[in-house]
Write an enzyme that holds these catalytic residues in place. Sequence first.
Site, PDB file in Angstrom:
ATOM      1  N   LYS A  22      55.387  32.786  39.395  1.00  0.00           N
ATOM      2  CA  LYS A  22      55.548  32.262  38.035  1.00  0.00           C
ATOM      3  C   LYS A  22      56.537  33.089  37.235  1.00  0.00           C
ATOM      4  CE  LYS A  22      53.303  35.851  35.998  1.00  0.00           C
ATOM      5  NZ  LYS A  22      53.966  36.850  35.165  1.00  0.00           N
ATOM      6  N   ASP A 156      46.185  36.895  35.979  1.00  0.00           N
ATOM      7  CA  ASP A 156      47.142  35.835  36.338  1.00  0.00           C
ATOM      8  C   ASP A 156      46.632  34.899  37.433  1.00  0.00           C
ATOM      9  OD1 ASP A 156      49.064  36.702  34.554  1.00  0.00           O
ATOM     10  OD2 ASP A 156      50.169  37.883  36.032  1.00  0.00           O
TER      11      ASP A 156
HETATM   12  O1  C5P Z   1      44.304  41.565  35.454  1.00  0.00           O
HETATM   13  P1  C5P Z   1      45.284  42.350  36.264  1.00  0.00           P
HETATM   14  O2  C5P Z   1      44.629  43.256  37.258  1.00  0.00           O
HETATM   15  O3  C5P Z   1      46.375  41.522  36.858  1.00  0.00           O
HETATM   16  O4  C5P Z   1      46.018  43.311  35.219  1.00  0.00           O
HETATM   17  C1  C5P Z   1      46.705  44.452  35.648  1.00  0.00           C
HETATM   18  C2  C5P Z   1      46.836  45.420  34.493  1.00  0.00           C
HETATM   19  O5  C5P Z   1      47.734  44.885  33.516  1.00  0.00           O
HETATM   20  C3  C5P Z   1      45.564  45.720  33.738  1.00  0.00           C
HETATM   21  O6  C5P Z   1      44.855  46.745  34.335  1.00  0.00           O
HETATM   22  C4  C5P Z   1      46.119  46.138  32.380  1.00  0.00           C
HETATM   23  O7  C5P Z   1      46.612  47.470  32.432  1.00  0.00           O
HETATM   24  C5  C5P Z   1      47.322  45.240  32.218  1.00  0.00           C
HETATM   25  N1  C5P Z   1      47.027  44.025  31.444  1.00  0.00           N
HETATM   26  C6  C5P Z   1      46.800  44.138  30.083  1.00  0.00           C
HETATM   27  N2  C5P Z   1      46.522  43.017  29.354  1.00  0.00           N
HETATM   28  C7  C5P Z   1      46.503  41.790  29.935  1.00  0.00           C
HETATM   29  C8  C5P Z   1      46.756  41.638  31.322  1.00  0.00           C
HETATM   30  C9  C5P Z   1      47.011  42.794  32.055  1.00  0.00           C
HETATM   31  O8  C5P Z   1      46.831  45.236  29.528  1.00  0.00           O
HETATM   32  N3  C5P Z   1      46.238  40.716  29.186  1.00  0.00           N
END
Ligand code: C5P
Length: 320
Positions: A22, A156
């Site tokens: 994406k 995501d």
């Molecule tokens: O959810 P995911 O593991 O993909 O997110 C990776 C990192 O990205 C999280 O640990 C955080 O540090 C950051 N993140 C964030 N806010 C979001 C999505 C991701 O701070 N809405």
Amino acid sequence: MTVDLAMGGTVRRRVRARASGKVNLQLSVGPRREDGYHPLATVFQAVDLYETVTAEVRGDGVISLSVAAAPGFDGDVDSVPLDRTNLAWRAAEAVRSEFGITDGIDLSILKGVPVAGGMAGGSADAAAALVACAEAWDCGATRDDLMRLGAALGADVPFALAGHTAVGMGRGDELSPAMSHGQFEWVFAIQREGLSTPSVFARFDEQVARGKHHVAHPQVDAEVMAALMAGDAARLGNALSNDLQDAALSLAPRLHGVMEAMEEADALGIVVSGSGPTIAALAASKPHALAIAAHVHAAGAADVVLTASGPAMGTVVLEG
Ligand code: C5P
């Protein structure tokens, strides 16, 4: 479902599922929450760069994982973990514990989305693994079940399941579909050295603390939505935005050169994809995308340059 009769008459079910990468057309980021996440208002568009996950049931309860580059994909796959830190592995574990499955699974991933590139390749692996495992184990999971398990794996992942074009609120996982007309042509400039999403958000937090960004309650940009609805690439190009862009550029200054090359080739809009370091350029047509790609390649500012079209589908079963 494909059922292979393996040696000794054991039934081995094999399912192949595919999920898209994406680009974020808008990524507005609010102040860091207590749980470490940031509230987002984002507009996702799936593009036709694909991760394919094949899941083959094994009776001994073991999970295994292998990763290879998809045909024609020139990006790095060596840095992808092959243990339970891989999101696809964790997706298999999540389905197994949710539905009380005791069988194991052999997962093989074919990567076509840049690794650690800000295009949600890992989330696409998780989405494809959720669908492939649920089908292969025949556990009766609903779409809502997979969306819930996906959101727990990463912000995501729900979009990687849903695909097309969507607005993401909350952590980016509260989705609603967005109206979009026609096809958009993209160029993606990829760096072999990825950026870690948490480190880009941490740099963003530092910039906020220094007063470089004014963070408010993030809201969806009406101009992005109108450009999508009209199928107007020039208008969409002008409206592309990403609050993480400065943070990504400060961690990877080489990206300035990529953006300059894309500007020289008259891209309609240029934006860091997600948390970077992939840079996305919107083109007026497929030939224009190829011309931008050739120019960026000639400038030597990126390690790999790809073209792709969006919107693309969400996770689909290809075989099984
Ligand atoms: O959810 P995911 O593991 O993909 O997110 C990776 C990192 O990205 C999280 O640990 C955080 O540090 C950051 N993140 C964030 N806010 C979001 C999505 C991701 O701070 N809405």
